[in-house]
Each structure stands twice: as C-alpha cells, then as structure tokens.
Design a protein around this motif. Structure first.
Motif, PDB file in Angstrom:
ATOM      1  N   ASP A 146      -0.883  -0.219   5.440  1.00  0.00           N
ATOM      2  CA  ASP A 146      -0.184  -0.901   6.345  1.00  0.00           C
ATOM      3  C   ASP A 146       0.890  -2.056   5.385  1.00  0.00           C
ATOM      4  O   ASP A 146       0.498  -2.042   4.042  1.00  0.00           O
ATOM      5  N   HIS A 147       2.099  -2.107   5.934  1.00  0.00           N
ATOM      6  CA  HIS A 147       2.970  -3.111   5.048  1.00  0.00           C
ATOM      7  C   HIS A 147       2.812  -4.484   5.518  1.00  0.00           C
ATOM      8  O   HIS A 147       2.862  -4.785   6.600  1.00  0.00           O
ATOM      9  N   PHE A 148       3.075  -5.300   4.406  1.00  0.00           N
ATOM     10  CA  PHE A 148       3.089  -6.865   4.749  1.00  0.00           C
ATOM     11  C   PHE A 148       4.218  -7.259   3.766  1.00  0.00           C
ATOM     12  O   PHE A 148       4.683  -6.520   3.028  1.00  0.00           O
ATOM     13  N   ARG A 149       4.686  -8.326   4.581  1.00  0.00           N
ATOM     14  CA  ARG A 149       5.581  -9.245   3.778  1.00  0.00           C
ATOM     15  C   ARG A 149       5.085 -10.334   3.616  1.00  0.00           C
ATOM     16  O   ARG A 149       4.403 -11.153   4.326  1.00  0.00           O
ATOM     17  N   ILE A 150       5.510 -10.921   2.255  1.00  0.00           N
ATOM     18  CA  ILE A 150       5.113 -12.358   1.798  1.00  0.00           C
ATOM     19  C   ILE A 150       6.443 -12.990   1.081  1.00  0.00           C
ATOM     20  O   ILE A 150       6.666 -12.337   0.035  1.00  0.00           O
ATOM     21  N   GLY A 151       6.874 -14.097   1.498  1.00  0.00           N
ATOM     22  CA  GLY A 151       8.267 -14.519   0.609  1.00  0.00           C
ATOM     23  C   GLY A 151       9.089 -13.300   1.024  1.00  0.00           C
ATOM     24  O   GLY A 151       9.323 -12.995   2.217  1.00  0.00           O
ATOM     25  N   SER A 152       9.890 -12.801  -0.327  1.00  0.00           N
ATOM     26  CA  SER A 152      10.950 -11.790   0.298  1.00  0.00           C
ATOM     27  C   SER A 152      10.027 -10.503  -0.545  1.00  0.00           C
ATOM     28  O   SER A 152      10.825  -9.586  -0.606  1.00  0.00           O
ATOM     29  N   VAL A 153       8.842 -10.668  -0.766  1.00  0.00           N
ATOM     30  CA  VAL A 153       7.997  -9.515  -1.233  1.00  0.00           C
ATOM     31  C   VAL A 153       7.453  -8.560  -0.248  1.00  0.00           C
ATOM     32  O   VAL A 153       6.735  -8.965   0.554  1.00  0.00           O
ATOM     33  N   GLU A 154       7.751  -7.211  -0.195  1.00  0.00           N
ATOM     34  CA  GLU A 154       7.045  -6.384   0.488  1.00  0.00           C
ATOM     35  C   GLU A 154       6.162  -5.535   0.069  1.00  0.00           C
ATOM     36  O   GLU A 154       6.269  -5.011  -1.356  1.00  0.00           O
ATOM     37  N   LEU A 155       4.683  -5.347   0.623  1.00  0.00           N
ATOM     38  CA  LEU A 155       3.445  -4.974  -0.159  1.00  0.00           C
ATOM     39  C   LEU A 155       2.891  -3.774   0.870  1.00  0.00           C
ATOM     40  O   LEU A 155       3.070  -3.773   1.947  1.00  0.00           O
ATOM     41  N   ARG A 156       2.409  -2.608   0.243  1.00  0.00           N
ATOM     42  CA  ARG A 156       1.626  -1.668   0.915  1.00  0.00           C
ATOM     43  C   ARG A 156       0.161  -1.538   0.626  1.00  0.00           C
ATOM     44  O   ARG A 156      -0.012  -1.639  -0.770  1.00  0.00           O
ATOM     45  N   VAL A 157      -0.784  -1.819   1.490  1.00  0.00           N
ATOM     46  CA  VAL A 157      -2.149  -1.544   1.022  1.00  0.00           C
ATOM     47  C   VAL A 157      -2.265  -0.029   0.733  1.00  0.00           C
ATOM     48  O   VAL A 157      -2.029   0.788   1.386  1.00  0.00           O
ATOM     49  N   THR A 158      -3.071  -0.005  -0.543  1.00  0.00           N
ATOM     50  CA  THR A 158      -3.528   1.278  -1.105  1.00  0.00           C
ATOM     51  C   THR A 158      -4.639   1.795  -0.953  1.00  0.00           C
ATOM     52  O   THR A 158      -4.986   2.796  -0.292  1.00  0.00           O
ATOM     53  N   ARG A 159      -5.670   0.919  -1.402  1.00  0.00           N
ATOM     54  CA  ARG A 159      -7.159   1.543  -1.474  1.00  0.00           C
ATOM     55  C   ARG A 159      -8.116   0.201  -1.723  1.00  0.00           C
ATOM     56  O   ARG A 159      -7.675  -0.823  -2.170  1.00  0.00           O
ATOM     57  N   PRO A 160      -9.208   0.298  -1.259  1.00  0.00           N
ATOM     58  CA  PRO A 160     -10.287  -0.609  -1.700  1.00  0.00           C
ATOM     59  C   PRO A 160     -10.403  -0.758  -3.204  1.00  0.00           C
ATOM     60  O   PRO A 160     -10.254   0.125  -4.022  1.00  0.00           O
ATOM     61  N   ARG A 161     -10.961  -1.998  -3.506  1.00  0.00           N
ATOM     62  CA  ARG A 161     -11.352  -2.262  -5.078  1.00  0.00           C
ATOM     63  C   ARG A 161     -12.511  -1.928  -5.132  1.00  0.00           C
ATOM     64  O   ARG A 161     -13.392  -2.198  -4.299  1.00  0.00           O
ATOM     65  N   VAL A 164       4.257  -6.234   8.673  1.00  0.00           N
ATOM     66  CA  VAL A 164       5.573  -5.703   9.060  1.00  0.00           C
ATOM     67  C   VAL A 164       5.373  -4.264   9.786  1.00  0.00           C
ATOM     68  O   VAL A 164       6.147  -4.201  10.638  1.00  0.00           O
ATOM     69  N   LYS A 165       4.500  -3.360   9.110  1.00  0.00           N
ATOM     70  CA  LYS A 165       4.247  -2.074   9.801  1.00  0.00           C
ATOM     71  C   LYS A 165       2.714  -1.727   9.794  1.00  0.00           C
ATOM     72  O   LYS A 165       2.123  -1.785   8.771  1.00  0.00           O
ATOM     73  N   ARG A 166       2.295  -1.317  10.871  1.00  0.00           N
ATOM     74  CA  ARG A 166       0.799  -0.940  10.956  1.00  0.00           C
ATOM     75  C   ARG A 166       0.876   0.555  10.535  1.00  0.00           C
ATOM     76  O   ARG A 166       1.415   1.396  11.311  1.00  0.00           O
ATOM     77  N   ALA A 167      -0.254   1.018   9.869  1.00  0.00           N
ATOM     78  CA  ALA A 167      -0.395   2.114   9.482  1.00  0.00           C
ATOM     79  C   ALA A 167      -1.645   2.799  10.703  1.00  0.00           C
ATOM     80  O   ALA A 167      -2.618   2.836  10.443  1.00  0.00           O
TER      81      ALA A 167
END
Length: 127
Positions: free
Chosen positions: A15-30, A76-79
């Motif tokens: 999944d892709h997320f945006r916070i402020g002007s940063v784009e993040l992608r979820v990778t794996r569990p902690r 931003v974008k659902r996987a």
C-alpha cells in the motif's frame, strides 16, 4: 513514526500512503528478534508478541519530502493483490497456508528473512 488509526488487519504490503509531501510504501510486519526477550527477561516474549496479531509495520520511503505536525496519512494506492500485515504475521505463527506463503514470497519489500522462512516452510509441506 507512530500513526494511530491504521489496523494491521487492514493495511496491505505494498500500500502507498502520503503524509505531507512524503510518499511511503508498506513493506512488512515488525517482528522483534530474540534481543527483546533477553532484554525483558521473558523467554516467552516472541510468542506473546506474535500471538497479539499487532506487530506494526515498516514503511519504505518512495518519495522524500517534509512532514509537519497535524499532517494526515492518506492512502494513495491500494495493493489489491497482496496480503495484510496481520495475514503475513499469521503465516509466521502458523505456516500452514502454502498458497498464502507463495504470495508472500513474491511481495516487494517482504525482506530476505521472511522470504527464506516462507520458502523453507513451503518446502517442508511439499516434502
């Protein structure tokens, strides 16, 4: 970064997320290593952690930028062809679902440790 309001049972690897002007992608569990159990002097800590089903997850930075207090996290974008973080964590606890482990192996950002774990578990079930 700590974020409220996102469930491990909802968010998916990729999944892709945006916070402020940063784009993040979820990778794996902690998933903590043995060091947490040693530090807390609780040999059962790993089992308790995994059984909770609430691990949190890592983000990879897709686009650098700035985050300010009060910025909200937006999807931003659902996987769609992925697994939730909780589903991946369940495969670590109970590696029975070969099809789900095969999906997990192909996920971007899953990491070499989890990929190897799932490959070994699949090989055991197919032997």
């Amino acid at each position: 970064m700590t974020i409220d309001g996102i469930s491990d049972g909802w968010v998916r690897n990729g999944d892709h997320f945006r916070i402020g002007s940063v784009e993040l992608r979820v990778t794996r569990p902690r998933i903590p290593c043995f060091k947490l159990a040693n530090k807390l002097e609780r040999p059962d800590m790993m089992k308790l952690f995994l059984d909770s089903g609430r691990s949190g997850f890592y983000f990879a930075v897709v686009q650098e930028g700035e985050i300010a207090p009060g910025d909200t996290l937006q999807l931003v974008k659902r996987a769609e062809q992925s697994l939730t973080i909780r589903e991946i964590l369940a495969l670590v606890r109970e590696p029975e679902d070969v099809e789900a482990m095969q999906i997990a192996i192909g996920l971007d950002g899953i990491g070499p440790h989890l990929r190897t774990l799932f490959e070994r578990n699949i090989a055991k079930r197919q032997a």
